[in-house]
Design an enzyme around this catalytic site. Structure first.
Site, PDB file in Angstrom:
ATOM      1  N   GLU A 155       0.849  -1.193   0.000  1.00 42.43           N
ATOM      2  CA  GLU A 155       0.000   0.000   0.000  1.00 42.43           C
ATOM      3  C   GLU A 155       0.879   1.235   0.000  1.00 42.43           C
ATOM      4  O   GLU A 155       1.786   1.378   0.831  1.00 42.43           O
ATOM      5  CB  GLU A 155      -0.921   0.024   1.219  1.00 42.43           C
ATOM      6  CG  GLU A 155      -1.830   1.247   1.226  1.00 42.43           C
ATOM      7  CD  GLU A 155      -2.893   1.196   2.311  1.00 42.43           C
ATOM      8  OE1 GLU A 155      -4.009   1.702   2.077  1.00 42.43           O
ATOM      9  OE2 GLU A 155      -2.613   0.643   3.393  1.00 42.43           O
ATOM     10  N   SER A 181      -5.553   1.578   7.661  1.00 48.66           N
ATOM     11  CA  SER A 181      -5.828   0.659   6.560  1.00 48.66           C
ATOM     12  C   SER A 181      -4.945  -0.580   6.638  1.00 48.66           C
ATOM     13  O   SER A 181      -5.354  -1.665   6.213  1.00 48.66           O
ATOM     14  CB  SER A 181      -5.655   1.363   5.215  1.00 48.66           C
ATOM     15  OG  SER A 181      -4.349   1.891   5.083  1.00 48.66           O
ATOM     16  N   ASP A 236       5.430   5.362   2.893  1.00 50.93           N
ATOM     17  CA  ASP A 236       4.961   6.734   3.052  1.00 50.93           C
ATOM     18  C   ASP A 236       6.174   7.635   3.105  1.00 50.93           C
ATOM     19  O   ASP A 236       7.244   7.227   3.576  1.00 50.93           O
ATOM     20  CB  ASP A 236       4.125   6.887   4.318  1.00 50.93           C
ATOM     21  CG  ASP A 236       3.166   8.072   4.229  1.00 50.93           C
ATOM     22  OD1 ASP A 236       1.942   7.844   4.162  1.00 50.93           O
ATOM     23  OD2 ASP A 236       3.640   9.235   4.203  1.00 50.93           O
ATOM     24  N   GLN A 246       7.181   7.684  -3.371  1.00 55.99           N
ATOM     25  CA  GLN A 246       6.596   6.800  -4.377  1.00 55.99           C
ATOM     26  C   GLN A 246       7.141   7.068  -5.768  1.00 55.99           C
ATOM     27  O   GLN A 246       6.834   6.319  -6.702  1.00 55.99           O
ATOM     28  CB  GLN A 246       5.077   6.904  -4.371  1.00 55.99           C
ATOM     29  CG  GLN A 246       4.490   8.181  -4.951  1.00 55.99           C
ATOM     30  CD  GLN A 246       2.980   8.116  -5.007  1.00 55.99           C
ATOM     31  OE1 GLN A 246       2.314   8.498  -4.056  1.00 55.99           O
ATOM     32  NE2 GLN A 246       2.442   7.636  -6.120  1.00 55.99           N
ATOM     33  N   ASP A 296      -2.567   4.717  -2.825  1.00 56.99           N
ATOM     34  CA  ASP A 296      -3.357   5.700  -2.080  1.00 56.99           C
ATOM     35  C   ASP A 296      -2.399   6.745  -1.517  1.00 56.99           C
ATOM     36  O   ASP A 296      -2.490   7.129  -0.367  1.00 56.99           O
ATOM     37  CB  ASP A 296      -4.132   4.999  -0.955  1.00 56.99           C
ATOM     38  CG  ASP A 296      -5.099   5.931  -0.238  1.00 56.99           C
ATOM     39  OD1 ASP A 296      -5.447   6.983  -0.809  1.00 56.99           O
ATOM     40  OD2 ASP A 296      -5.482   5.624   0.903  1.00 56.99           O
ATOM     41  N   HIS A 334      -1.552  11.141  -4.854  1.00 57.79           N
ATOM     42  CA  HIS A 334      -2.638  11.445  -5.784  1.00 57.79           C
ATOM     43  C   HIS A 334      -2.269  12.545  -6.781  1.00 57.79           C
ATOM     44  O   HIS A 334      -3.149  13.110  -7.433  1.00 57.79           O
ATOM     45  CB  HIS A 334      -3.925  11.841  -5.048  1.00 57.79           C
ATOM     46  CG  HIS A 334      -4.315  10.899  -3.966  1.00 57.79           C
ATOM     47  ND1 HIS A 334      -4.480   9.555  -4.180  1.00 57.79           N
ATOM     48  CD2 HIS A 334      -4.558  11.107  -2.639  1.00 57.79           C
ATOM     49  CE1 HIS A 334      -4.820   8.969  -3.041  1.00 57.79           C
ATOM     50  NE2 HIS A 334      -4.865   9.873  -2.105  1.00 57.79           N
ATOM     51  N   GLU A 387      -6.513   4.644  -6.404  1.00 53.91           N
ATOM     52  CA  GLU A 387      -7.777   5.194  -5.914  1.00 53.91           C
ATOM     53  C   GLU A 387      -7.681   6.695  -5.676  1.00 53.91           C
ATOM     54  O   GLU A 387      -6.625   7.301  -5.785  1.00 53.91           O
ATOM     55  CB  GLU A 387      -8.224   4.476  -4.639  1.00 53.91           C
ATOM     56  CG  GLU A 387      -7.302   4.599  -3.460  1.00 53.91           C
ATOM     57  CD  GLU A 387      -7.819   3.808  -2.253  1.00 53.91           C
ATOM     58  OE1 GLU A 387      -7.753   4.338  -1.143  1.00 53.91           O
ATOM     59  OE2 GLU A 387      -8.277   2.667  -2.439  1.00 53.91           O
ATOM     60  N   ASP A 388      -8.843   7.278  -5.365  1.00 58.77           N
ATOM     61  CA  ASP A 388      -8.995   8.723  -5.157  1.00 58.77           C
ATOM     62  C   ASP A 388      -8.650   9.511  -6.420  1.00 58.77           C
ATOM     63  O   ASP A 388      -8.056  10.587  -6.364  1.00 58.77           O
ATOM     64  CB  ASP A 388      -8.145   9.206  -3.979  1.00 58.77           C
ATOM     65  CG  ASP A 388      -8.667   8.697  -2.649  1.00 58.77           C
ATOM     66  OD1 ASP A 388      -9.783   8.152  -2.619  1.00 58.77           O
ATOM     67  OD2 ASP A 388      -7.968   8.842  -1.631  1.00 58.77           O
TER      68      ASP A 388
END
Length: 274
Positions: free
Chosen positions: A95, A103, A121, A141, A163, A166, A191-192
């Site tokens: 993730e 999550s 992250d 990322q 996630d 974005h 997503e988002d």
């Protein structure tokens, strides 16, 4: 060169980033509701009423009590639909975006103790969640070498869930870095993607940087057998077997791609006797 591109070439990137942040701060709100329900019972009732009993994912989301997890309600049945086939085996999930760690707990409860679950992250504070429900690594990322090191540490990856930032400039970089590392039969979920229509995230309605324009290139690549153009995004298209698009979400399937073959089988019905 357009006036806009000329200005961008003259202004330092740090100043441009600051100007975007200021514009986003004073921009009018988007016509969506971020929060509606305040307790678990209301969350469960709203999802069940709209989408039916969507399985264990609803239980683990609506009843979540460790950390904070924030998801759009229509994501829950989509998670159930696409993730359910991976339960009961040591699936490897990565993730992108740990946030407040909730999550990771949700995935752990859903996939079970044998799953290999990692989160990445850019915020060093997220290191506090390392080793709790999964492993957490701190990095960007868009740092391709970092992404590959994490996948190597995981022993491979079956599901990637982006996630993260974005940002339109980040999404393709991460996708192209990781899609080739997915196992055959794996899923890549972004997503988002309502942010694809928001200028503060680098998108915009009709913008060339809108991520759905990128996806459109993959769709054209998937149909390369029927036109004479080169692949637009070969790092993804060479092994992409399917694309699913939902509200704010894109799911890409990974596997071997074969040229299409058409067959006609059977026999014509005999003429009826007079």
């Amino acid at each position: 060169m357009s006036l806009r591109n000329w200005v961008k070439s003259c202004v330092p990137p740090a100043v441009l980033a600051r100007l975007r942040a200021i514009r986003a701060r004073f921009a009018p709100p988007h016509p969506i509701q971020a929060f509606v329900y305040s307790d678990a019972r209301e969350v469960r009732e709203d999802i069940a009423r709209k989408y039916g009993e969507v399985g264990d994912m609803l239980t683990y989301f609506a009843g979540h009590d460790v950390g904070v997890v924030h998801k759009w309600h229509h994501y829950i049945p989509l998670y159930e639909r696409y993730f359910a086939p991976y339960r009961g085996r040591p699936v490897r999930l990565l993730e992108i975006g740990v946030s407040k760690g909730g999550s990771l707990w949700m995935w752990r409860r859903y996939f079970g103790p044998d799953a290999v679950i990692y989160g990445i992250d850019i915020d060093p504070a997220c290191a506090a969640y390392d080793g709790v429900a999964g492993q957490v690594r701190i990095g960007s990322q868009v740092d391709v070498a970092f992404l590959h090191r994490v996948v190597d540490e995981m022993g491979g990856v079956d599901i990637v869930l982006d996630d993260g930032s974005h940002l339109m400039e980040h999404l393709p970089v991460t996708l192209e870095a990781l899609f080739g590392r997915l196992s055959d039969g794996g899923l890549y979920m972004v997503e988002d993607l309502h942010t694809a229509y928001w200028r503060e995230y680098g998108g915009g309605y009709g913008s060339r940087r809108n991520f759905f324009r990128y996806v459109d290139g993959i769709i054209a690549d998937m149909h390369r057998w029927y036109h004479r153009h080169k692949l637009v995004h070969p790092a993804v298209s060479a092994r992409c077997t399917g694309i699913h698009i939902h509200d704010s979400m894109v799911i890409l399937e990974k596997g071997p791609v074969y040229p299409p073959v058409s067959s006609q089988v059977g026999t014509e019905a005999p003429a009826s006797p007079n």
